[in-house]
Scaffold this motif. Sequence first.
Motif, PDB file in Angstrom:
ATOM      1  N   ARG A  56      21.088   3.694  -4.449  1.00  0.00           N
ATOM      2  CA  ARG A  56      21.532   2.644  -3.534  1.00  0.00           C
ATOM      3  C   ARG A  56      20.531   1.516  -3.322  1.00  0.00           C
ATOM      4  NH1 ARG A  56      25.884   4.217  -0.555  1.00  0.00           N
ATOM      5  NH2 ARG A  56      27.130   5.610  -1.802  1.00  0.00           N
ATOM      6  N   ASP A  57      21.091   0.365  -2.913  1.00  0.00           N
ATOM      7  CA  ASP A  57      20.251  -0.749  -2.476  1.00  0.00           C
ATOM      8  C   ASP A  57      19.399  -0.310  -1.304  1.00  0.00           C
ATOM      9  OD1 ASP A  57      21.358  -2.432  -4.247  1.00  0.00           O
ATOM     10  OD2 ASP A  57      22.650  -3.481  -2.835  1.00  0.00           O
ATOM     11  N   ILE A  58      18.242  -0.882  -1.203  1.00  0.00           N
ATOM     12  CA  ILE A  58      17.404  -0.565  -0.058  1.00  0.00           C
ATOM     13  C   ILE A  58      16.492  -1.749   0.214  1.00  0.00           C
ATOM     14  CG2 ILE A  58      15.539   0.554  -1.352  1.00  0.00           C
ATOM     15  CD1 ILE A  58      15.619   2.773   0.734  1.00  0.00           C
ATOM     16  N   ASP A  59      16.289  -2.059   1.487  1.00  0.00           N
ATOM     17  CA  ASP A  59      15.419  -3.172   1.863  1.00  0.00           C
ATOM     18  C   ASP A  59      13.998  -2.626   1.952  1.00  0.00           C
ATOM     19  OD1 ASP A  59      13.937  -5.137   3.055  1.00  0.00           O
ATOM     20  OD2 ASP A  59      15.494  -5.713   4.482  1.00  0.00           O
ATOM     21  N   ALA A  60      13.264  -2.778   0.853  1.00  0.00           N
ATOM     22  CA  ALA A  60      11.954  -2.145   0.759  1.00  0.00           C
ATOM     23  C   ALA A  60      11.009  -2.618   1.865  1.00  0.00           C
ATOM     24  CB  ALA A  60      11.348  -2.417  -0.618  1.00  0.00           C
ATOM     25  N   GLY A  61      11.057  -3.922   2.178  1.00  0.00           N
ATOM     26  CA  GLY A  61      10.176  -4.460   3.219  1.00  0.00           C
ATOM     27  C   GLY A  61      10.445  -3.801   4.565  1.00  0.00           C
ATOM     28  N   ALA A  62      11.717  -3.622   4.889  1.00  0.00           N
ATOM     29  CA  ALA A  62      12.066  -3.019   6.176  1.00  0.00           C
ATOM     30  C   ALA A  62      11.698  -1.536   6.206  1.00  0.00           C
ATOM     31  CB  ALA A  62      13.558  -3.203   6.433  1.00  0.00           C
ATOM     32  N   VAL A  63      11.892  -0.844   5.077  1.00  0.00           N
ATOM     33  CA  VAL A  63      11.512   0.579   5.004  1.00  0.00           C
ATOM     34  C   VAL A  63      10.023   0.720   5.275  1.00  0.00           C
ATOM     35  CG1 VAL A  63      11.279   2.596   3.493  1.00  0.00           C
ATOM     36  CG2 VAL A  63      13.306   1.167   3.335  1.00  0.00           C
ATOM     37  N   VAL A  64       9.231  -0.076   4.560  1.00  0.00           N
ATOM     38  CA  VAL A  64       7.774   0.042   4.671  1.00  0.00           C
ATOM     39  C   VAL A  64       7.318  -0.330   6.086  1.00  0.00           C
ATOM     40  CG1 VAL A  64       5.582  -0.906   3.834  1.00  0.00           C
ATOM     41  CG2 VAL A  64       7.360  -0.252   2.209  1.00  0.00           C
ATOM     42  N   ALA A  65       7.924  -1.356   6.667  1.00  0.00           N
ATOM     43  CA  ALA A  65       7.540  -1.755   8.035  1.00  0.00           C
ATOM     44  C   ALA A  65       7.803  -0.609   9.005  1.00  0.00           C
ATOM     45  CB  ALA A  65       8.320  -3.007   8.439  1.00  0.00           C
ATOM     46  N   ASP A  66       8.980   0.019   8.907  1.00  0.00           N
ATOM     47  CA  ASP A  66       9.301   1.123   9.825  1.00  0.00           C
ATOM     48  C   ASP A  66       8.379   2.323   9.569  1.00  0.00           C
ATOM     49  OD1 ASP A  66      11.258  -0.379  10.943  1.00  0.00           O
ATOM     50  OD2 ASP A  66      12.949   0.680  10.022  1.00  0.00           O
ATOM     51  N   LEU A  67       8.121   2.560   8.291  1.00  0.00           N
ATOM     52  CA  LEU A  67       7.275   3.699   7.930  1.00  0.00           C
ATOM     53  C   LEU A  67       5.850   3.524   8.480  1.00  0.00           C
ATOM     54  CD1 LEU A  67       7.363   6.297   6.076  1.00  0.00           C
ATOM     55  CD2 LEU A  67       6.384   4.849   4.290  1.00  0.00           C
ATOM     56  N   LEU A  68       5.307   2.337   8.310  1.00  0.00           N
ATOM     57  CA  LEU A  68       3.921   2.108   8.753  1.00  0.00           C
ATOM     58  C   LEU A  68       3.811   2.059  10.278  1.00  0.00           C
ATOM     59  CD1 LEU A  68       2.617  -0.409   6.046  1.00  0.00           C
ATOM     60  CD2 LEU A  68       2.128   2.034   6.260  1.00  0.00           C
ATOM     61  N   THR A  69       4.825   1.577  10.939  1.00  0.00           N
ATOM     62  CA  THR A  69       4.820   1.609  12.415  1.00  0.00           C
ATOM     63  C   THR A  69       4.748   3.056  12.887  1.00  0.00           C
ATOM     64  OG1 THR A  69       6.125  -0.399  12.490  1.00  0.00           O
ATOM     65  CG2 THR A  69       6.131   0.946  14.483  1.00  0.00           C
ATOM     66  N   TRP A  70       5.524   3.898  12.245  1.00  0.00           N
ATOM     67  CA  TRP A  70       5.512   5.325  12.587  1.00  0.00           C
ATOM     68  C   TRP A  70       4.152   5.941  12.243  1.00  0.00           C
ATOM     69  CZ3 TRP A  70       5.368   9.320   8.733  1.00  0.00           C
ATOM     70  CH2 TRP A  70       5.501  10.614   9.237  1.00  0.00           C
ATOM     71  N   TYR A  71       3.626   5.591  11.082  1.00  0.00           N
ATOM     72  CA  TYR A  71       2.343   6.168  10.645  1.00  0.00           C
ATOM     73  C   TYR A  71       1.212   5.761  11.590  1.00  0.00           C
ATOM     74  CZ  TYR A  71      -1.559   7.391   7.579  1.00  0.00           C
ATOM     75  OH  TYR A  71      -2.709   7.927   7.057  1.00  0.00           O
TER      76      TYR A  71
END
Length: 375
Positions: free
Chosen positions: A19-34
């Motif tokens: 599937r399509d995925i918004d890589a920038g948004a994934v990484v932003a959410d991931l790093l906020t959590w990290y």
Amino acid sequence: MRRAARPDRMASADDDGARDIDAGAVVADLLTWYDKSARLLPWRSPPGIAADPYHVWLSEIMLQQTTVKAVIPYYAKFLDRWPTVTALAAADIEAVMAAWAGLGYYSRARNLHACAKAVAEAHQGHFPADEATLLALPGIGSYTAAAIAAIAFDARATAVDGNIERVVARLFAVEEALPAAKPRIKALAARLTPHPRAGDYTQAMMDLGASICSPRSPSCLVCPVRRHCAAHARGIAETLPVKAKKGEKPHRFGAAFLAMRADGAVLLRRRPPKGLLGGMLEVPSTVWGPSMPDRGAALADAPFPAKWHPLAGIVRHTFTHFDLDLAVYRADGLPIGGQPPGGVWYPRASLAAEAIPSVMRKVLSHGLGQELGEE
Ligand code: SF4
């Protein structure tokens, strides 16, 4: 100030329907959590700060095929004893092997020492920063080279271990079976990898796979990237990644010979340097074949003629690629004085401190009727 992380571009649909995925948004959410939830591990630096390459390398080599919980005390012991790669390079290989005893996969310890020497001699005690040069060092494969480059040097390198592979397969809903899907998962992971903060991204993915996106029952409800996850949206997270069916693990059999001298010393010998348990101490044994050798066949491979008597029961050990059953024969009261070819007598009291692989510790415990344990 911490710079914002940028993936290369938006990841897009893949040929076979990932599937399509918004890589920038994934990484932003991931790093906020990290930034809030990173696991505290002794080899790590806080989010936003590159870690010491020696610490990253040592931990990554130890973590191959081994759990974090098992590695932590070994990591502390190595760092305490050899605080720098130069100190480790100057250590005696026997001391390194003994300190490693119990962690298994002993070729890692030999490569660890060889790599430390290469870094000390060819790189003046500094780990190289780029993936290709790291890859040329002993014991460093593509995953470890990428992990060191990203975590210690914040290079835009894509490390894909089992945890990251699972998370990526689910985020993109990759339904192709492993191992055929590996190159595609790596390519999708590369699309996600940001720069700067490649190291934090890598560790965040490791943490996500280890703590939330678990193999059997992912905790999607608390997942920081749930809104992006194609597998979650389709309700197929637990089924991914798909693994091609494996053949049954082979089973091997053999006999081990526990020779006991009159003073209680035990005969051990060193295995050939190459191959399984290469260079490690072993209780002399037959070759490990497809069926259990009968008494006559077994005794033909005994280290010397003696009154060998079979012990009740067998020793079972599971290696990565096969299961092993060993019958154990024991001879007691052997005379003091001789040194059988290739063998060395070890006082019984010294066995617990020797670098003896787990399977041979089991044989010794079985034959001596006492637990030797791990170092
Ligand atoms: Fe894994 Fe679920 Fe998160 Fe998707 S939503 S990455 S399946 S934990």
